[in-house]
Motif scaffolding. Structure first.
Motif, PDB file in Angstrom:
ATOM      1  N   LYS A  28       0.841  -1.194   0.000  1.00 18.30           N
ATOM      2  CA  LYS A  28       0.000   0.000   0.000  1.00 18.30           C
ATOM      3  C   LYS A  28       0.876   1.244   0.000  1.00 18.30           C
ATOM      4  N   ILE A  29       0.641   2.118  -0.989  1.00 13.91           N
ATOM      5  CA  ILE A  29       1.359   3.389  -1.083  1.00 13.91           C
ATOM      6  C   ILE A  29       0.382   4.477  -0.650  1.00 13.91           C
ATOM      7  N   GLU A  30       0.698   5.166   0.436  1.00 12.95           N
ATOM      8  CA  GLU A  30      -0.258   6.135   0.991  1.00 12.95           C
ATOM      9  C   GLU A  30       0.149   7.584   0.770  1.00 12.95           C
ATOM     10  N   ASN A  31       1.351   7.810   0.212  1.00 11.72           N
ATOM     11  CA  ASN A  31       1.784   9.196   0.016  1.00 11.72           C
ATOM     12  C   ASN A  31       1.910   9.553  -1.461  1.00 11.72           C
ATOM     13  N   TYR A  32       1.241   8.784  -2.337  1.00 10.37           N
ATOM     14  CA  TYR A  32       1.256   9.106  -3.761  1.00 10.37           C
ATOM     15  C   TYR A  32       0.109  10.056  -4.065  1.00 10.37           C
ATOM     16  N   LEU A  33       0.439  11.167  -4.735  1.00  7.61           N
ATOM     17  CA  LEU A  33      -0.516  12.236  -4.971  1.00  7.61           C
ATOM     18  C   LEU A  33      -1.787  11.730  -5.657  1.00  7.61           C
ATOM     19  N   GLY A  34      -2.930  12.120  -5.099  1.00  7.10           N
ATOM     20  CA  GLY A  34      -4.212  11.796  -5.716  1.00  7.10           C
ATOM     21  C   GLY A  34      -4.887  10.567  -5.160  1.00  7.10           C
ATOM     22  N   PHE A  35      -4.214   9.857  -4.227  1.00  3.13           N
ATOM     23  CA  PHE A  35      -4.804   8.648  -3.637  1.00  3.13           C
ATOM     24  C   PHE A  35      -4.759   8.773  -2.110  1.00  3.13           C
ATOM     25  N   PRO A  36      -5.651   9.588  -1.535  1.00  9.71           N
ATOM     26  CA  PRO A  36      -5.589   9.863  -0.096  1.00  9.71           C
ATOM     27  C   PRO A  36      -5.789   8.635   0.781  1.00  9.71           C
ATOM     28  N   THR A  37      -6.491   7.631   0.283  1.00 14.73           N
ATOM     29  CA  THR A  37      -6.671   6.414   1.080  1.00 14.73           C
ATOM     30  C   THR A  37      -5.635   5.352   0.739  1.00 14.73           C
ATOM     31  N   GLY A  38      -4.722   5.679  -0.163  1.00 11.34           N
ATOM     32  CA  GLY A  38      -3.662   4.734  -0.535  1.00 11.34           C
ATOM     33  C   GLY A  38      -4.064   3.852  -1.696  1.00 11.34           C
ATOM     34  N   ILE A  39      -3.058   3.239  -2.291  1.00 12.73           N
ATOM     35  CA  ILE A  39      -3.265   2.318  -3.412  1.00 12.73           C
ATOM     36  C   ILE A  39      -2.116   1.315  -3.411  1.00 12.73           C
ATOM     37  N   SER A  40      -2.417   0.062  -3.724  1.00  8.04           N
ATOM     38  CA  SER A  40      -1.350  -0.937  -3.774  1.00  8.04           C
ATOM     39  C   SER A  40      -0.494  -0.698  -5.005  1.00  8.04           C
ATOM     40  N   GLY A  41       0.773  -1.088  -4.920  1.00  4.61           N
ATOM     41  CA  GLY A  41       1.662  -0.931  -6.059  1.00  4.61           C
ATOM     42  C   GLY A  41       1.184  -1.697  -7.270  1.00  4.61           C
ATOM     43  N   ASN A  42       0.611  -2.874  -7.047  1.00  2.86           N
ATOM     44  CA  ASN A  42       0.137  -3.690  -8.156  1.00  2.86           C
ATOM     45  C   ASN A  42      -1.077  -3.050  -8.829  1.00  2.86           C
ATOM     46  N   GLU A  43      -1.962  -2.456  -8.040  1.00  7.93           N
ATOM     47  CA  GLU A  43      -3.137  -1.798  -8.611  1.00  7.93           C
ATOM     48  C   GLU A  43      -2.726  -0.557  -9.393  1.00  7.93           C
ATOM     49  N   LEU A  44      -1.791   0.206  -8.854  1.00  9.53           N
ATOM     50  CA  LEU A  44      -1.305   1.397  -9.556  1.00  9.53           C
ATOM     51  C   LEU A  44      -0.664   1.012 -10.886  1.00  9.53           C
ATOM     52  N   ALA A  45       0.139  -0.048 -10.864  1.00  2.93           N
ATOM     53  CA  ALA A  45       0.795  -0.514 -12.085  1.00  2.93           C
ATOM     54  C   ALA A  45      -0.240  -1.004 -13.103  1.00  2.93           C
ATOM     55  N   GLY A  46      -1.254  -1.717 -12.609  1.00  6.39           N
ATOM     56  CA  GLY A  46      -2.292  -2.224 -13.511  1.00  6.39           C
ATOM     57  C   GLY A  46      -3.036  -1.107 -14.206  1.00  6.39           C
ATOM     58  N   ARG A  47      -3.362  -0.042 -13.463  1.00  6.26           N
ATOM     59  CA  ARG A  47      -4.059   1.097 -14.067  1.00  6.26           C
ATOM     60  C   ARG A  47      -3.164   1.789 -15.094  1.00  6.26           C
ATOM     61  N   ALA A  48      -1.886   1.954 -14.739  1.00  6.15           N
ATOM     62  CA  ALA A  48      -0.962   2.626 -15.652  1.00  6.15           C
ATOM     63  C   ALA A  48      -0.764   1.811 -16.923  1.00  6.15           C
ATOM     64  N   TYR A  49      -0.674   0.489 -16.794  1.00  7.89           N
ATOM     65  CA  TYR A  49      -0.490  -0.350 -17.974  1.00  7.89           C
ATOM     66  C   TYR A  49      -1.725  -0.316 -18.872  1.00  7.89           C
ATOM     67  N   THR A  50      -2.912  -0.338 -18.266  1.00 12.06           N
ATOM     68  CA  THR A  50      -4.138  -0.226 -19.061  1.00 12.06           C
ATOM     69  C   THR A  50      -4.181   1.110 -19.790  1.00 12.06           C
ATOM     70  N   GLN A  51      -3.723   2.161 -19.125  1.00 12.75           N
ATOM     71  CA  GLN A  51      -3.665   3.478 -19.752  1.00 12.75           C
ATOM     72  C   GLN A  51      -2.705   3.465 -20.941  1.00 12.75           C
ATOM     73  N   ALA A  52      -1.567   2.791 -20.780  1.00 13.30           N
ATOM     74  CA  ALA A  52      -0.611   2.687 -21.887  1.00 13.30           C
ATOM     75  C   ALA A  52      -1.213   1.909 -23.056  1.00 13.30           C
ATOM     76  N   GLN A  53      -1.952   0.843 -22.751  1.00 13.10           N
ATOM     77  CA  GLN A  53      -2.605   0.052 -23.802  1.00 13.10           C
ATOM     78  C   GLN A  53      -3.621   0.889 -24.561  1.00 13.10           C
ATOM     79  N   LYS A  54      -4.309   1.760 -23.845  1.00 14.83           N
ATOM     80  CA  LYS A  54      -5.309   2.635 -24.475  1.00 14.83           C
ATOM     81  C   LYS A  54      -4.685   3.436 -25.613  1.00 14.83           C
ATOM     82  N   PHE A  55      -3.434   3.845 -25.444  1.00 14.53           N
ATOM     83  CA  PHE A  55      -2.767   4.665 -26.458  1.00 14.53           C
ATOM     84  C   PHE A  55      -1.938   3.838 -27.433  1.00 14.53           C
ATOM     85  N   GLY A  56      -2.075   2.501 -27.359  1.00 15.99           N
ATOM     86  CA  GLY A  56      -1.463   1.645 -28.364  1.00 15.99           C
ATOM     87  C   GLY A  56      -0.079   1.139 -28.051  1.00 15.99           C
TER      88      GLY A  56
END
Length: 556
Positions: free
Chosen positions: A275-303
């Motif tokens: 759990k990463i609790e000091n990353y901007l925009g996620f006041p309740t924290g986010i797991s590293g794996n979830e953050l990576a999954g969202r970022a990878y999906t975002q990268a896929q969106k752009f090809g």
């Protein structure tokens, strides 16, 4: 026979997971495809099919089912105004489920390329499609609905390795525990598997892989596409941690042809953070794996295309650089971002490798936490990752011991984590302490540690140690193509002296840009870079900044 009702959702957002398009939305979407008639029983997609389109229901009904060697399981149905698809639509990876016509009707088929173009240009449809794709995959992960069955033992290091590989790559699977599932014997007999051959991965109910490597699993599931060795990429990024993913998103969204190379899974070292609790925009924290999954999906969106492969070398002669992969394939690129990160330093203990994955772990995610519920654990390290792990594990363990070689945590850990540790009654901080011995049979059973001030040693019956110590850069593959500092980190921009540039034969009149290495057009970002700030936010920032310089190099 197919089950009469779909698998019940664990989430309550049914209208977002399976939205019904209004007439205007449907009109814009179907304009990208072609209509076709279907009859009840027509199979539109089989598990394992590549480049799967999506289907919009104009009349009738479609169903998604999971085949197995016993029976089909109905996952869900799609009615009027609904559409099929999930995150594999974006990546181009193979289909996980069978899509079939449940009734006679009419559908509109939209090719993957058209879907990608749509999510990049139509803001309203992009939000509807992306949210549905992401939530559908989350539901599949939650319920273990996929095309993979893993048969193994929770006491097996290789079973844990495969679990981690599938989980961190966001691929849903069904797990059958040899030690607890009463029906496992019939499954073993059906596929002619002995218990000694486990762990076993069964792909799409057909292909049986006995204790496979991660690369064999990736091949069976179609993670990697064929590489066009002739095609010259605008940008190749080595490493899919926060820096590499940020570079991929910004590069592809700005029109660059981007290829992302990663050895294991998106997320890098940050992906193992509970759990990463000091990353901007996620006041309740986010797991590293979830953050990576969202970022990878975002990268896929752009090809962005990603390959799970090991990079063996960089050929650094000529204006364009060649990256050599483990299978001998070569990738040519106009520019490169090195974001290969760093790995936790291993403990200098005899027989350490014997317990890796069998009591010694280098990540503290939900997968590892399941193994030590109700037991005592040790976390080694004084940085934020170690603090996050100790707090996370303390939620379900009997007691967590945090071992640090220094006199305290103030110099290496965020204040909020130090306070959290101090306020958690089942965490004990042992300063000036290090592990000096590990004992056990097939698994870790006992740990010995020593206080370096007093010399006192203590042994405890503990079967789980989480190692999160200082990092070593992943730069061995560079073969001295770029200038490194004394510890092996890559020197960039102002860090490079004039003498180093002369020795490296820097060919340009200008000095290297801020994140540029001693090779023009080759940049370093994140933990692999000398002088980096070990924070997820700074890695993301460096990855995005590197792209601004990539554009300048491409103009030169």
């Amino acid at each position: 026979m197919t089950d009469p009702t779909p698998i019940p959702l664990t989430a309550s957002r049914t209208e977002q997971i399976f939205p019904i398009l209004n007439s205007a939305q449907a009109q814009r979407l179907v304009a990208q495809g072609h209509a076709r008639s279907v009859h009840a029983g027509d199979v539109l997609v089989e598990p394992g099919d590549p480049e799967v389109p999506i289907f919009v229901v104009i009349s009738g009904e479609l169903e998604a089912v999971r085949p197995s060697f016993v029976q089909e399981t109905l996952i869900t149905t799609f009615g009027l105004g609904q559409f099929t698809g999930e995150v594999n639509t974006l990546s181009g990876r193979r289909a996980i489920a069978r899509i079939r016509a449940r009734q006679d009707g009419e559908i509109v088929e939209i090719a993957r390329g058209k879907v990608l173009a749509l999510v990049q240009t139509d803001a309203e449809l992009s939000e509807i499609l992306m949210r549905a794709f992401i939530l559908r995959r989350a539901e599949m992960l939650q319920q273990g609905i996929g095309d993979v069955t893993l048969v193994g033992s929770s006491y097996s290091a290789d079973t844990l390795r495969i679990k981690e590989f599938l989980t961190r790559n966001g691929h849903p699977y069904t797990y059958i525990d040899l030690d607890q599932d009463s029906a496992v014997q019939s499954l073993l007999e059906h596929f002619h598997i002995t218990a000694a051959e486990t762990p076993v991965v069964i792909c799409r109910g057909e292909t049986v892989l006995r204790n496979p490597t991660n690369r064999e699993i990736a091949g069976c599931l179609g993670f990697n596409e064929e590489i066009d060795e002739i095609r010259v990429r605008d940008l190749v990024i080595v490493g899919a941690g926060p820096a590499g993913l940020a570079a991929a998103v910004y590069g592809a969204s700005e029109g660059l042809d981007v290829l992302l190379l990663e050895t294991y899974s998106p997320g890098g070292q940050a992906g193992s953070s509970s759990k990463i609790e000091n990353y901007l925009g996620f006041p309740t924290g986010i797991s590293g794996n979830e953050l990576a999954g969202r970022a990878y999906t975002q990268a896929q969106k752009f090809g962005v295309q990603m390959l799970l492969t090991k990079v063996n070398g960089l050929a650094c002669d000529g204006k364009r650089y060649t990256i050599v992969l483990e299978d001998g394939t070569s990738i040519v690129s106009k520019t490169t971002v090195i974001a290969s990160g760093a790995s936790y330093r291993k403990l200098p203990i005899h027989d350490l490798s014997r317990f890796e994955g069998a009591g010694v772990y280098y990540g503290a995610t939900f997968v590892e936490a399941q193994l030590c519920s109700g037991e005592e654990v040790i976390v080694v390290g004084g940085g934020n990752s170690a603090g996050q792990a100790a707090v996370f594990l303390a939620q379900n363990t009997k007691h967590s011991y945090l071992l640090v070689r220094g006199s305290g945590l103030a110099d290496s850990m965020s204040t909020y984590l130090i306070r959290r540790i101090e306020q958690t009654p089942n965490i004990t901080l042992l300063s000036n302490t290090e592990i000096v011995g590990l004992e056990g049979g097939n698994r870790l059973e006992q740990v010995k540690w020593r206080n370096n001030l007093t010399g006192d040693e203590e042994s405890k019956t503990i079967a789980h140690v989480f190692v999160m110590t200082g990092a070593e850069p992943n730069t061995g593959w560079l073969s001295r193509c770029v200038v490194l500092d004394a510890k092996g980190f890559i020197k960039t921009g102002p860090e490079l002296s004039q003498e180093e540039l002369i020795e490296a034969r820097w060919p340009l009149a200008r000095r290297p840009y801020l994140l540029e290495t001693s090779l023009p057009g080759v940049f370093a970002a994140g933990d692999v870079r000398a002088g980096n700030v070990k924070r997820v936010a700074s890695a993301v920032g460096e990855g995005s900044i590197a792209i601004s310089f990539v554009h300048q190099v491409l103009k030169e």
